[in-house]
Design a protein around this motif. Sequence first.
Motif, PDB file in Angstrom:
ATOM      1  N   SER A  11       0.478  -1.101   0.031  1.00  0.00           N
ATOM      2  CA  SER A  11       0.059   0.131  -0.491  1.00  0.00           C
ATOM      3  C   SER A  11       0.882   1.485   0.552  1.00  0.00           C
ATOM      4  O   SER A  11       0.709   2.093  -0.429  1.00  0.00           O
ATOM      5  CB  SER A  11      -1.034  -0.209   0.996  1.00  0.00           C
ATOM      6  OG  SER A  11       0.029  -0.454   2.054  1.00  0.00           O
ATOM      7  N   ASN A  14       2.312   1.964  -3.675  1.00  0.00           N
ATOM      8  CA  ASN A  14       1.261   2.074  -4.583  1.00  0.00           C
ATOM      9  C   ASN A  14       0.918   3.514  -4.006  1.00  0.00           C
ATOM     10  O   ASN A  14       0.583   4.513  -5.203  1.00  0.00           O
ATOM     11  CB  ASN A  14      -0.192   1.387  -4.378  1.00  0.00           C
ATOM     12  CG  ASN A  14      -0.265   0.020  -4.903  1.00  0.00           C
ATOM     13  OD1 ASN A  14       0.725  -0.458  -6.002  1.00  0.00           O
ATOM     14  ND2 ASN A  14      -1.057  -0.795  -4.545  1.00  0.00           N
ATOM     15  N   HIS A  60     -10.144   5.447  -6.743  1.00  0.00           N
ATOM     16  CA  HIS A  60      -9.554   4.756  -6.036  1.00  0.00           C
ATOM     17  C   HIS A  60      -9.835   3.723  -4.544  1.00  0.00           C
ATOM     18  O   HIS A  60     -10.721   4.153  -3.979  1.00  0.00           O
ATOM     19  CB  HIS A  60      -8.144   5.216  -5.218  1.00  0.00           C
ATOM     20  CG  HIS A  60      -7.531   5.542  -5.786  1.00  0.00           C
ATOM     21  ND1 HIS A  60      -7.270   6.529  -7.248  1.00  0.00           N
ATOM     22  CD2 HIS A  60      -6.103   5.424  -6.985  1.00  0.00           C
ATOM     23  CE1 HIS A  60      -6.409   7.475  -8.021  1.00  0.00           C
ATOM     24  NE2 HIS A  60      -5.999   5.918  -8.108  1.00  0.00           N
ATOM     25  N   LYS A  77      -3.983  -2.783   1.709  1.00  0.00           N
ATOM     26  CA  LYS A  77      -4.310  -1.805  -0.111  1.00  0.00           C
ATOM     27  C   LYS A  77      -5.292  -0.750  -0.616  1.00  0.00           C
ATOM     28  O   LYS A  77      -5.450  -0.004  -0.213  1.00  0.00           O
ATOM     29  CB  LYS A  77      -5.348  -2.982  -0.391  1.00  0.00           C
ATOM     30  CG  LYS A  77      -4.587  -3.533  -2.081  1.00  0.00           C
ATOM     31  CD  LYS A  77      -5.390  -4.548  -2.643  1.00  0.00           C
ATOM     32  CE  LYS A  77      -5.249  -4.708  -4.102  1.00  0.00           C
ATOM     33  NZ  LYS A  77      -6.316  -6.317  -4.545  1.00  0.00           N
ATOM     34  N   SER A  79      -5.535   0.944  -4.389  1.00  0.00           N
ATOM     35  CA  SER A  79      -5.500   1.389  -5.177  1.00  0.00           C
ATOM     36  C   SER A  79      -6.667   1.473  -6.186  1.00  0.00           C
ATOM     37  O   SER A  79      -8.018   1.530  -5.819  1.00  0.00           O
ATOM     38  CB  SER A  79      -4.982  -0.205  -5.525  1.00  0.00           C
ATOM     39  OG  SER A  79      -6.316  -1.024  -5.656  1.00  0.00           O
ATOM     40  N   ARG A  80      -6.692   1.030  -7.222  1.00  0.00           N
ATOM     41  CA  ARG A  80      -7.175   2.369  -8.308  1.00  0.00           C
ATOM     42  C   ARG A  80      -8.507   0.634  -8.885  1.00  0.00           C
ATOM     43  O   ARG A  80      -8.165  -0.217  -8.167  1.00  0.00           O
ATOM     44  CB  ARG A  80      -7.112   2.200  -9.328  1.00  0.00           C
ATOM     45  CG  ARG A  80      -8.119   2.701 -10.623  1.00  0.00           C
ATOM     46  CD  ARG A  80      -7.597   2.739 -12.318  1.00  0.00           C
ATOM     47  NE  ARG A  80      -7.619   4.044 -12.200  1.00  0.00           N
ATOM     48  CZ  ARG A  80      -7.262   5.175 -12.316  1.00  0.00           C
ATOM     49  NH1 ARG A  80      -5.883   5.204 -12.188  1.00  0.00           N
ATOM     50  NH2 ARG A  80      -8.010   5.797 -13.166  1.00  0.00           N
ATOM     51  N   THR A  85      -9.821  -5.695  -6.746  1.00  0.00           N
ATOM     52  CA  THR A  85      -9.898  -4.714  -5.629  1.00  0.00           C
ATOM     53  C   THR A  85      -9.358  -5.818  -4.424  1.00  0.00           C
ATOM     54  O   THR A  85      -8.877  -5.663  -4.010  1.00  0.00           O
ATOM     55  CB  THR A  85     -10.501  -3.631  -5.845  1.00  0.00           C
ATOM     56  OG1 THR A  85     -10.084  -2.813  -7.015  1.00  0.00           O
ATOM     57  CG2 THR A  85     -10.512  -2.376  -4.618  1.00  0.00           C
TER      58      THR A  85
END
Length: 88
Positions: A11, A14, A60, A77, A79-80, A85
């Motif tokens: 994470s 990212n 996101h 996490k 993320s996009r 996901t």
Amino acid sequence: MLFKVYLSKKSLKNLKKLQKQKRIKNVLLTLRTLPLPTKYYDVKKIATLEGFYRIRVSDHRIIYKINWDAKEIDVIKISRRDEKTYKL
């Protein structure tokens, strides 16, 4: 009562790559005081993972787990949003 927010290596990596860093950092700072900031952000409990929550920040997602006893939040996490996901 402040919670400690811990970011996993994935994470954190990212987060450094994202263009919306400032908005996500603001969410992470809010988590320190409000682990479930439903009044300010779109927070939902993840049905397939017990004890996990997600916050939507535009396109996101921040997936995290709350440890109420130790007053810790583990960010798993960032993320996009895509079909992978919610698969940890």
